[in-house]
Design a protein around this motif. Structure first.
Motif, PDB file in Angstrom:
ATOM      1  N   VAL A  93       0.862  -1.169   0.000  1.00 59.10           N
ATOM      2  CA  VAL A  93       0.000   0.000   0.000  1.00 59.10           C
ATOM      3  C   VAL A  93       0.903   1.223   0.000  1.00 59.10           C
ATOM      4  O   VAL A  93       1.802   1.337   0.844  1.00 59.10           O
ATOM      5  N   GLN A 126      -3.431   0.700  -3.223  1.00 55.34           N
ATOM      6  CA  GLN A 126      -2.804  -0.614  -3.313  1.00 55.34           C
ATOM      7  C   GLN A 126      -2.109  -0.789  -4.655  1.00 55.34           C
ATOM      8  O   GLN A 126      -2.695  -0.542  -5.712  1.00 55.34           O
ATOM      9  N   THR A 128      -0.146  -3.895  -6.619  1.00 53.77           N
ATOM     10  CA  THR A 128       0.151  -5.317  -6.619  1.00 53.77           C
ATOM     11  C   THR A 128       0.878  -5.665  -7.917  1.00 53.77           C
ATOM     12  O   THR A 128       0.367  -5.398  -9.003  1.00 53.77           O
TER      13      THR A 128
END
Length: 131
Positions: A93, A126, A128
């Motif tokens: 994050v 976020q 990823t």
């Protein structure tokens, strides 16, 4: 009221790119440095990059140097973090923070240094990175 809003996170394959934005209100870039921090599950939040546009100063952690670029659009009170050549270990994050005493001329300290009465944090976005 001071408000920082991060955006631009998402899911990307290793080697890909993302651009994060931090839209700030209630603070002047003349008075504050803007830092990017990240926190992965089970790990401490770490400093990634910062910019103090009024000083013409930027800083990058060694782990992202050469891959990430920080910039600001002062007219829009927005700071960007261009992230290229992303790696799975970049998964976290990402938070932006407006920090009154941040010059961006030195390495970022521990997270505990940046929670004073004139330090402001966003909610995070976020990122990823899949292998």
């Amino acid at each position: 009221e001071v408000q920082l809003v991060e955006s631009g996170g998402g899911l990307v394959q290793a080697g890909g790119s993302l651009r994060l934005s931090c839209a700030a209100s209630g603070v002047s870039f003349d008075d504050y440095g803007i830092g990017w921090f990240r926190q992965a599950p089970g790990k401490e939040r770490e400093g990634v990059s910062c910019i103090r546009s009024s000083f013409g100063s930027t800083y990058y952690a060694d782990s992202v140097k050469g891959r990430f670029t920080i910039s600001s659009d002062n007219a829009k009170n927005t700071v960007y973090l261009q992230m290229n050549s992303l790696k799975p270990e970049d998964t976290a994050v990402y938070y932006c923070a407006a920090l009154l005493y941040l010059s961006c001329g030195d390495p970022l300290g521990p997270d505990s240094d940046y929670h004073g009465n004139h330090d402001y944090w966003g909610q995070g976005t976020q990122v990823t990175v899949s292998s």
